[in-house]
Motif scaffolding. Structure first.
Motif, PDB file in Angstrom:
ATOM      1  N   ASP A   1      50.278   8.777  88.690  1.00 30.94           N
ATOM      2  CA  ASP A   1      48.852   8.725  89.041  1.00 30.94           C
ATOM      3  C   ASP A   1      48.102   8.121  87.865  1.00 30.94           C
ATOM      4  OD1 ASP A   1      46.269   9.083  89.873  1.00 30.94           O
ATOM      5  OD2 ASP A   1      46.440  11.236  90.247  1.00 30.94           O
ATOM      6  N   MET A   2      47.380   7.026  88.123  1.00 31.78           N
ATOM      7  CA  MET A   2      46.597   6.392  87.067  1.00 31.78           C
ATOM      8  C   MET A   2      45.452   7.324  86.671  1.00 31.78           C
ATOM      9  SD  MET A   2      48.362   3.686  86.854  1.00 31.78           S
ATOM     10  CE  MET A   2      47.336   2.918  85.604  1.00 31.78           C
TER      11      MET A   2
ATOM     12  N   LYS B   1      47.463  15.854  83.475  1.00 32.36           N
ATOM     13  CA  LYS B   1      46.512  14.771  83.186  1.00 32.36           C
ATOM     14  C   LYS B   1      45.646  15.087  81.979  1.00 32.36           C
ATOM     15  CE  LYS B   1      45.986  12.107  87.051  1.00 32.36           C
ATOM     16  NZ  LYS B   1      45.831  10.976  86.237  1.00 32.36           N
TER      17      LYS B   1
ATOM     18  N   ASP C   1      45.745   4.180  93.472  1.00 37.63           N
ATOM     19  CA  ASP C   1      46.176   4.432  92.090  1.00 37.63           C
ATOM     20  C   ASP C   1      47.256   5.508  91.966  1.00 37.63           C
ATOM     21  OD1 ASP C   1      44.577   6.670  92.588  1.00 37.63           O
ATOM     22  OD2 ASP C   1      43.996   6.804  90.481  1.00 37.63           O
TER      23      ASP C   1
END
Ligand SMILES: [Mg+2]
Length: 349
Positions: free
Chosen positions: A8-9, A158, A106
């Motif tokens: 996941d960007m 993240k 993304d």
């Protein structure tokens, strides 16, 4: 269960902008119309992690974001630029020749053929480096058994993270997560579960599955399995060698199949032309919609027999699209045929 690498960007749109405006690096950035410049009441389409520190979130009205922090840079969204970067990332990932699918503009999932921790981590590091070097973009990778748990692992790490969950780690990982962290569980489901006293994934894992089935139907059963680390979701195989697909951004967002029928015809023409060139018939038809919020959905149907008919392609595609339109405006659509079979010899004379 297959080992899946979920990529996941990180704050994709904002990161794309920083990649081409390096002077903004380290400063809070919002993708969306500035509330000072425009009289329109816009929303934050995306923001970077520096902006999130002030409590700014995507989908928040920009007037509210301005109250949280007035010293933020605003850039108008440049959707075709983000889509271009996305397809270049897709090409980079496809080059690994593994079963892979783009989950949204993304996000991508790759299914590994080997089972080892070391080789999975090595591939993940290589992908992170390649994306960093080529596009100057950060991403997070989660590796786990099953696509849904891999995505949850990714979300938990993240930004710029890398996490590997093996069978032995998964229970502890899921235990204290709130049920809303499971992809597909929205506010409505979360409330229903809350009324049953189920707040965490750990609670969910201990609940009698028949109770969950009673409350949520087959989705309840699926949730029970996921909560127990038994995630059967896999990566859909859509490699170009075995399918022919075309996509197009609509001139205007559509809310019905009628509004996009011209583009459907155009895509069907292009797909049929390629199928004729390759001399193949198809047995599966798939469609894809990208909504105005950049989420994607796909649907496909297998035919009883191989077909070479454009009419069959168009009718089936329209039927599939009708199941996907209406809830949110559609900005881009795709039509694809797969399960291809070489037609025997005959060339037209
Ligand atoms: Mg993202």
């Amino acid at each position: 269960m297959a080992l899946i690498l979920y990529i996941d960007m990180d704050s994709f749109f904002a990161s794309c902008e920083i990649a081409r405006h390096p002077e903004l690096k380290g400063k809070p950035l919002i993708v969306g119309s500035s509330p000072i410049k425009t009289k329109e009441r816009g929303v934050v389409q995306a923001c970077n992690y520096e902006a999130r520190k002030y409590g700014i979130r995507s989908a928040m009205p920009t007037t509210m974001a301005y109250k949280l922090c007035s010293d933020v840079a605003y850039l108008e969204a440049d959707n075709s630029y983000y889509e271009r970067v996305s397809s270049e990332i897709e090409a980079l990932l496809k080059a690994h020749n593994l079963r892979m699918e783009m989950d949204s503009i993304d996000e991508a999932a790759i299914e590994l053929e080997t089972d080892g921790r070391d080789s999975a981590l090595e591939l993940a590091k290589r992908i992170k480096n390649d994306i960093k070097n080529r596009f100057n973009l950060p991403c997070t990778v989660g590796i786990a058994r099953g696509k849904i748990i891999a995505k949850m692992a990714c979300d938990s790490a993240k930004p710029d993270g890398l996490i590997f969950l093996d069978r032995t780690d998964v229970k502890a990982f899921l235990q204290n997560l709130s049920v809303g962290k499971i992809p597909g569980v929205g506010n409505k489901t979360e409330n229903k579960l809350g009324m049953l006293g189920i707040k965490t994934v750990g609670d969910l894992a201990k609940t009698d599955p028949t109770v969950l089935f009673g409350a949520l139907g087959s989705f309840g059963k699926e949730l029970f399995l996921i909560a127990n680390g038994n995630d059967q979701s896999r990566v859909l195989d859509e490699t170009p060698a075995i399918s022919i697909g075309r996509e197009k951004t609509l001139d205007k967002n559509a809310n019905s199949v009628d509004e996009m029928s011209g583009t459907i015809l155009e895509l069907a023409d292009a797909v049929m032309e390629e199928a004729k060139k390759r001399n193949v018939a198809f047995k599966n038809i798939g469609v894809k919609t990208r909504y105005s919020d950049f989420t994607d959905r796909i649907k496909s149907r297998s035919l009883n027999n191989y077909s070479e008919s454009k009419e069959v392609l168009i009718t089936t595609a329209k039927k599939l699209f009708s199941e996907l339109v209406g809830k949110k405006p559609v900005r881009k659509i795709g039509v694809r045929v797969s399960m291809l079979s070489q037609r025997k010899g005959q060339k037209s004379l």
